[in-house]
Structures are given as structure tokens and as C-alpha cells.
Design an enzyme around this catalytic site. Structure first.
Site, PDB file in Angstrom:
ATOM      1  N   MET A  62      68.917 123.544 -24.952  1.00  0.00           N
ATOM      2  CA  MET A  62      67.848 122.645 -25.380  1.00  0.00           C
ATOM      3  C   MET A  62      67.532 122.827 -26.850  1.00  0.00           C
ATOM      4  O   MET A  62      67.808 123.856 -27.457  1.00  0.00           O
ATOM      5  CB  MET A  62      66.591 122.827 -24.523  1.00  0.00           C
ATOM      6  CG  MET A  62      65.858 124.107 -24.676  1.00  0.00           C
ATOM      7  SD  MET A  62      64.391 124.077 -23.600  1.00  0.00           S
ATOM      8  CE  MET A  62      63.463 125.417 -24.297  1.00  0.00           C
ATOM      9  N   CYS A  63      66.981 121.767 -27.417  1.00  0.00           N
ATOM     10  CA  CYS A  63      66.431 121.788 -28.764  1.00  0.00           C
ATOM     11  C   CYS A  63      65.176 120.919 -28.729  1.00  0.00           C
ATOM     12  O   CYS A  63      64.851 120.355 -27.685  1.00  0.00           O
ATOM     13  CB  CYS A  63      67.438 121.292 -29.801  1.00  0.00           C
ATOM     14  SG  CYS A  63      67.937 119.562 -29.662  1.00  0.00           S
ATOM     15  N   THR A  64      64.488 120.828 -29.832  1.00  0.00           N
ATOM     16  CA  THR A  64      63.216 120.112 -29.849  1.00  0.00           C
ATOM     17  C   THR A  64      63.339 118.694 -29.314  1.00  0.00           C
ATOM     18  O   THR A  64      62.597 118.274 -28.433  1.00  0.00           O
ATOM     19  CB  THR A  64      62.632 120.089 -31.280  1.00  0.00           C
ATOM     20  OG1 THR A  64      62.550 121.434 -31.744  1.00  0.00           O
ATOM     21  CG2 THR A  64      61.258 119.477 -31.302  1.00  0.00           C
TER      22      THR A  64
END
Length: 195
Positions: free
Chosen positions: A109-111
Site C-alpha cells: 500500500m501507499c497513500t
């Protein structure tokens, strides 16, 4: 008349299955927690330098999920400006981590769930032998109007020789590599018989 209490499971907006045991997402929020708990992730790989909020960190601790914050580990504030949207180190370490079946099931995941995550998944697809057009089609399906040409260019130019494959590869990757080797051997045999 009895009422059945049904608990709705709400996945994150950018959630998706990449391969068996590998999933992708944007930043988690409390609304997503019942869904995330249902999957029983062993590892969560955070690609953005931002620190997850306390509630999300607590969810991971309570669920026994190991948080690997590659975004913070590879981010360099003094790094000179470059065309690269992410560091090669981030993608290399991310690939080596998600290709280790001992970390599965793993959530990347990332922002936004688009830029770093999409670039990592695109480089995984390149490693799997996907053609570039198919890689970009998948990237744009998640990115929509937020697609960045520099991410696509990074995927195209990323040097797969930087990646050291782990000892515990997932079965689906071993099967893919075997099929590609068989296909290549068939093509070479066909060329030899034509000459």
C-alpha cells in the site's frame, strides 16, 4: 420476524488482488478494518514515506501483521531532484519482499494506492514477462485520470537485474517461469527445424 445482523465488509477503494497471496491497496481507514481482518495478512508493505495513523498501526499490531515501512526506509530528503518518481531501491526491496512466499499473504500500500503501488506492481508484471502494453493497461485501470507518464517510463526502464529473487518463491511464479522456459524452448526448436 427476526433481524439478521449482517456486517458489511468494505474494501479500500484501490484494493485489488495482484497474484495469489499478494494484494494492493491505498491507505487503510477504520471502515476497511473488518475487511482487512478477514484476509489475515501476515505482512503489510508501506511504500509511501508517510506514517500510518495510530488507529491503523493498532489494527496491524492486534492482527499480528508485520509492518514493513519501505517508504520511510528508502526516502531521502536530501536526494537531488531526479526524473524518477520512486527510487530504484524502493522497487528492488519491494519486489524482493513480496516475492518471498514467507511474507504471504502480503498487502502492498501507499497513500493513494496508485503511484508507488502501481509502479511496484508494474515492475512485478515486467518481471513476470508481461508485455508493456498490458502492464500499462493495468496501471491505468487503477490510476484513472491520476496516471503519471513518469511512472510508466520508470516501469519501462527499470532494470530487473537489480532484483535478487528470494529462495522461497511463490508457486505461481515458479509455474510461470517454467511455462515461459518451455515456450522459449519450443520456439527455439521450431527455428532449428526450419533451418
Amino acid at each position: 420476524m427476526s433481524h439478521v445482523n449482517v456486517k458489511l465488509l468494505t474494501p479500500p477503494e484501490q484494493f485489488g488482488i495482484v497474484e495469489p497471496g499478494i494484494y494492493r491497496s491505498d491507505m487503510l481507514h477504520p471502515l476497511h478494518f473488518p475487511f482487512i481482518k478477514h484476509i489475515n495478512f501476515k505482512t503489510v508493505v508501506m511504500l509511501s514515506p508517510e506514517i500510518p495513523n495510530r488507529v491503523t498501526s493498532n489494527l496491524m499490531e492486534e492482527g499480528g501483521m508485520k509492518m514493513v515501512h519501505l517508504g520511510m526506509a528508502t526516502w531521502k530528503p536530501t536526494q537531488p531532484s531526479t526524473w524518477r518518481p520512486v527510487s530504484e531501491e524502493l522497487i528492488k526491496e519491494g519486489l524482493e519482499l513480496i516475492l518471498n512466499s514467507d511474507t504471504h499473504p502480503v498487502l502492498i500500500m501507499c497513500t493513494s494506492g496508485i503511484h508507488e503501488t502501481g509502479t511496484l506492481v508494474g515492475c512485478l508484471r515486467k518481471l513476470e514477462g508481461w508485455n508493456f502494453s498490458s502492464i500499462i493497461t493495468e496501471y491505468r485501470a487503477y490510476a484513472g485520470t491520476k496516471a503519471r507518464y513518469v511512472n510508466e517510463q520508470f516501469i519501462e526502464l527499470f532494470d530487473l537485474d537489480l532484483v535478487t529473487l528470494p529462495v522461497s518463491l511463490p508457486n505461481w511464479l515458479i509455474d510461470q517461469q517454467d511455462m515461459l522456459a518451455e515456450e522459449q524452448a519450443e520456439q527455439e526448436a521450431k527455428l532449428l527445424t526450419q533451418n
